[in-house]
Design an enzyme around this catalytic site. Structure first.
Site, mmCIF file in Angstrom:
data_model
loop_
_atom_site.group_PDB
_atom_site.id
_atom_site.type_symbol
_atom_site.label_atom_id
_atom_site.label_comp_id
_atom_site.label_asym_id
_atom_site.label_seq_id
_atom_site.Cartn_x
_atom_site.Cartn_y
_atom_site.Cartn_z
ATOM 1 N N LYS A 194 0.833 -1.205 0.000
ATOM 2 C CA LYS A 194 0.000 0.000 0.000
ATOM 3 C C LYS A 194 0.871 1.261 0.000
ATOM 4 O O LYS A 194 1.981 1.230 0.544
ATOM 5 C CB LYS A 194 -0.837 -0.075 1.281
ATOM 6 C CG LYS A 194 -1.692 1.094 1.612
ATOM 7 C CD LYS A 194 -2.217 0.874 3.015
ATOM 8 C CE LYS A 194 -2.709 2.134 3.699
ATOM 9 N NZ LYS A 194 -2.091 3.387 3.427
ATOM 10 N N LYS A 251 7.447 0.813 1.417
ATOM 11 C CA LYS A 251 8.068 0.036 0.328
ATOM 12 C C LYS A 251 9.420 0.607 -0.074
ATOM 13 O O LYS A 251 10.399 -0.117 -0.169
ATOM 14 C CB LYS A 251 7.207 0.075 -0.942
ATOM 15 C CG LYS A 251 5.893 -0.604 -0.871
ATOM 16 C CD LYS A 251 5.143 -0.468 -2.188
ATOM 17 C CE LYS A 251 4.802 0.952 -2.559
ATOM 18 N NZ LYS A 251 3.891 1.603 -1.618
ATOM 19 N N LYS A 273 4.780 8.278 -7.645
ATOM 20 C CA LYS A 273 5.403 9.210 -6.704
ATOM 21 C C LYS A 273 6.867 9.483 -7.068
ATOM 22 O O LYS A 273 7.429 10.512 -6.714
ATOM 23 C CB LYS A 273 5.321 8.609 -5.281
ATOM 24 C CG LYS A 273 4.692 9.559 -4.290
ATOM 25 C CD LYS A 273 4.835 9.220 -2.816
ATOM 26 C CE LYS A 273 4.758 7.804 -2.350
ATOM 27 N NZ LYS A 273 5.135 7.628 -0.934
ATOM 28 N N ASP A 318 -1.668 -0.429 -4.185
ATOM 29 C CA ASP A 318 -3.001 -0.122 -3.656
ATOM 30 C C ASP A 318 -4.079 -0.786 -4.485
ATOM 31 O O ASP A 318 -5.013 -1.384 -3.970
ATOM 32 C CB ASP A 318 -3.248 1.387 -3.663
ATOM 33 C CG ASP A 318 -2.511 2.055 -2.537
ATOM 34 O OD1 ASP A 318 -1.338 2.409 -2.753
ATOM 35 O OD2 ASP A 318 -3.090 2.186 -1.445
HETATM 36 P P1 ADP Z 1 5.992 3.867 0.318
HETATM 37 O O1 ADP Z 1 7.177 3.734 -0.580
HETATM 38 O O2 ADP Z 1 5.336 2.552 0.619
HETATM 39 O O3 ADP Z 1 4.994 4.874 -0.174
HETATM 40 P P2 ADP Z 1 7.906 5.063 2.131
HETATM 41 O O4 ADP Z 1 9.006 4.057 2.102
HETATM 42 O O5 ADP Z 1 8.102 6.312 1.334
HETATM 43 O O6 ADP Z 1 6.512 4.386 1.746
HETATM 44 O O7 ADP Z 1 7.646 5.371 3.664
HETATM 45 C C1 ADP Z 1 6.664 6.303 4.086
HETATM 46 C C2 ADP Z 1 7.163 6.999 5.339
HETATM 47 O O8 ADP Z 1 7.245 6.052 6.409
HETATM 48 C C3 ADP Z 1 8.555 7.602 5.188
HETATM 49 O O9 ADP Z 1 8.591 8.841 5.809
HETATM 50 C C4 ADP Z 1 9.459 6.598 5.873
HETATM 51 O O10 ADP Z 1 10.619 7.174 6.422
HETATM 52 C C5 ADP Z 1 8.542 6.059 6.983
HETATM 53 N N1 ADP Z 1 8.891 4.696 7.387
HETATM 54 C C6 ADP Z 1 8.881 3.578 6.639
HETATM 55 N N2 ADP Z 1 9.257 2.498 7.364
HETATM 56 C C7 ADP Z 1 9.528 2.941 8.622
HETATM 57 C C8 ADP Z 1 9.978 2.332 9.856
HETATM 58 N N3 ADP Z 1 10.210 1.015 9.926
HETATM 59 N N4 ADP Z 1 10.164 3.130 10.934
HETATM 60 C C9 ADP Z 1 9.912 4.453 10.868
HETATM 61 N N5 ADP Z 1 9.502 5.092 9.750
HETATM 62 C C10 ADP Z 1 9.298 4.361 8.638
HETATM 63 MG MG MG Z 2 7.528 4.671 -2.379
#
Ligand code: ADP
Ligand code: MG
Length: 291
Positions: A14, A19, A45, A131
């Site tokens: 999601k 990810k 994104k 998603d």
């Molecule tokens: P996605 O790629 O799934 O959209 P992101 O990797 O960009 O998600 O992560 C979304 C937010 O959550 C970011 O700000 C990231 O730093 C934070 N985040 C992800 N995993 C963790 C974790 N294990 N602990 C703290 N923050 C996290």
């Molecule tokens: Mg991402």
């Protein structure tokens, strides 16, 4: 399709679930161990590889295709931490076109550019928004592009719902050469019930959890520096968690066809967990271990 160069792995989940953070840290850990890695962001994104490149932007394949008739590898890629080759597929102009079809066009462009033949990767990681598993988003798992898919989920219901949707897509495409499921990466673990809930979902769907990533300030801090945890805080426990995940993905190649829950089953399962968590909140259950 010509013979595949390197192991191709798709990481789904999601939006906002972690990810890109997880994928980038796995890429960094693989690179640190001496593997040649390509990370391809398949999310409109377009920030999949940002923390591998000091927080900087990278022109996406689709934007570049829109601007110039001929695209060179140098235009759409950059070398990040540890030599990881970073690529962002990009997305359609907001409100116009289909993001999934964009992934398709971007992947075709990479094949035309012979990226894999040139770079000779050991691992190619596709970071895919999951998603909605529409035809386009399924591209990396559908046509034999990736061999294995992993899903990142937290204990939030919407994240589990997206994981279950991925399982449905794997179940549909795996029999005709699509990717199989390597397992679940449990992310943002804070409370013990989160681990139990994700374990239970894995059990119910014939899947498995390959690692538990705690919710950690180290991740937030590293992100602010535009870095992976592996690069910013290499000695931390969190960095070791990502190294263990990378090691697992290298050493254990088991991949299965899961058994996704159908709509009513998923609703019933969610309600049961709602009751259990309510009991914990209300103090009825004092021992977390009893869940
Ligand atoms: P996605 O790629 O799934 O959209 P992101 O990797 O960009 O998600 O992560 C979304 C937010 O959550 C970011 O700000 C990231 O730093 C934070 N985040 C992800 N995993 C963790 C974790 N294990 N602990 C703290 N923050 C996290
Ligand atoms: Mg991402």
């Amino acid at each position: 399709m010509s013979e595949k160069i390197g192991k191709h792995i798709a990481i789904y989940g999601k939006g906002g679930i972690g990810k890109s953070t997880t994928t980038s840290n796995i890429s960094a850990a693989l690179a640190e161990s001496g593997y040649r890695v390509i990370q391809i962001g398949c999310d409109p994104k377009s920030d999949s590889t940002t923390i591998l490149r000091g927080g900087n932007d990278l022109p996406t394949v689709l934007d570049t295709l829109r601007e110039q008739s001929r695209v060179r590898l140098d235009d759409i890629s950059a070398i990040g931490f540890g030599g990881v080759l970073c690529i962002e597929a990009g997305g359609p102009v907001p409100g116009v076109g289909c993001a999934g079809r964009g992934i398709n066009a971007a992947v075709e462009q990479l094949q035309d550019l012979k990226v894999f033949e040139e770079f000779k990767p050991d691992f190619v990681l596709y970071d895919v928004l999951g998603d909605v598993v529409c035809g386009g988003f399924a591209v990396p798992i559908r046509d034999g592009l990736a061999d294995r898919a992993f899903v990142v989920t937290s204990s939030d219901f919407m994240a589990v719902f997206a994981a279950n949707n991925l399982f449905k897509a794997v179940t549909k495409y795996a029999p005709s050469g699509g990717a199989r499921l390597g397992g679940i990466i449990a992310n943002s673990i804070l409370a013990p019930y989160a681990t139990s809930l994700i374990d239970d979902f894995a059990d119910r769907t014939g899947s498995r959890v390959i690692g538990y990533v705690p919710r950690s300030l180290t991740v937030a801090q590293s992100e602010l520096y535009g870095k992976t945890v592996i690069e910013a805080v290499p000695q931390s426990e969190q960095a070791q968690v990502y190294r263990d995940l990378a090691k697992f993905i290298v050493e254990d190649e088991e991949a299965i066809i899961p058994r996704p829950l159908n709509g009513p089953e998923l609703k019933k399962w969610a309600r049961e967990w709602g009751d259990k968590i309510f009991e914990v909140e209300a103090g009825v259950v004092h021992e977390m271990a009893s869940i």
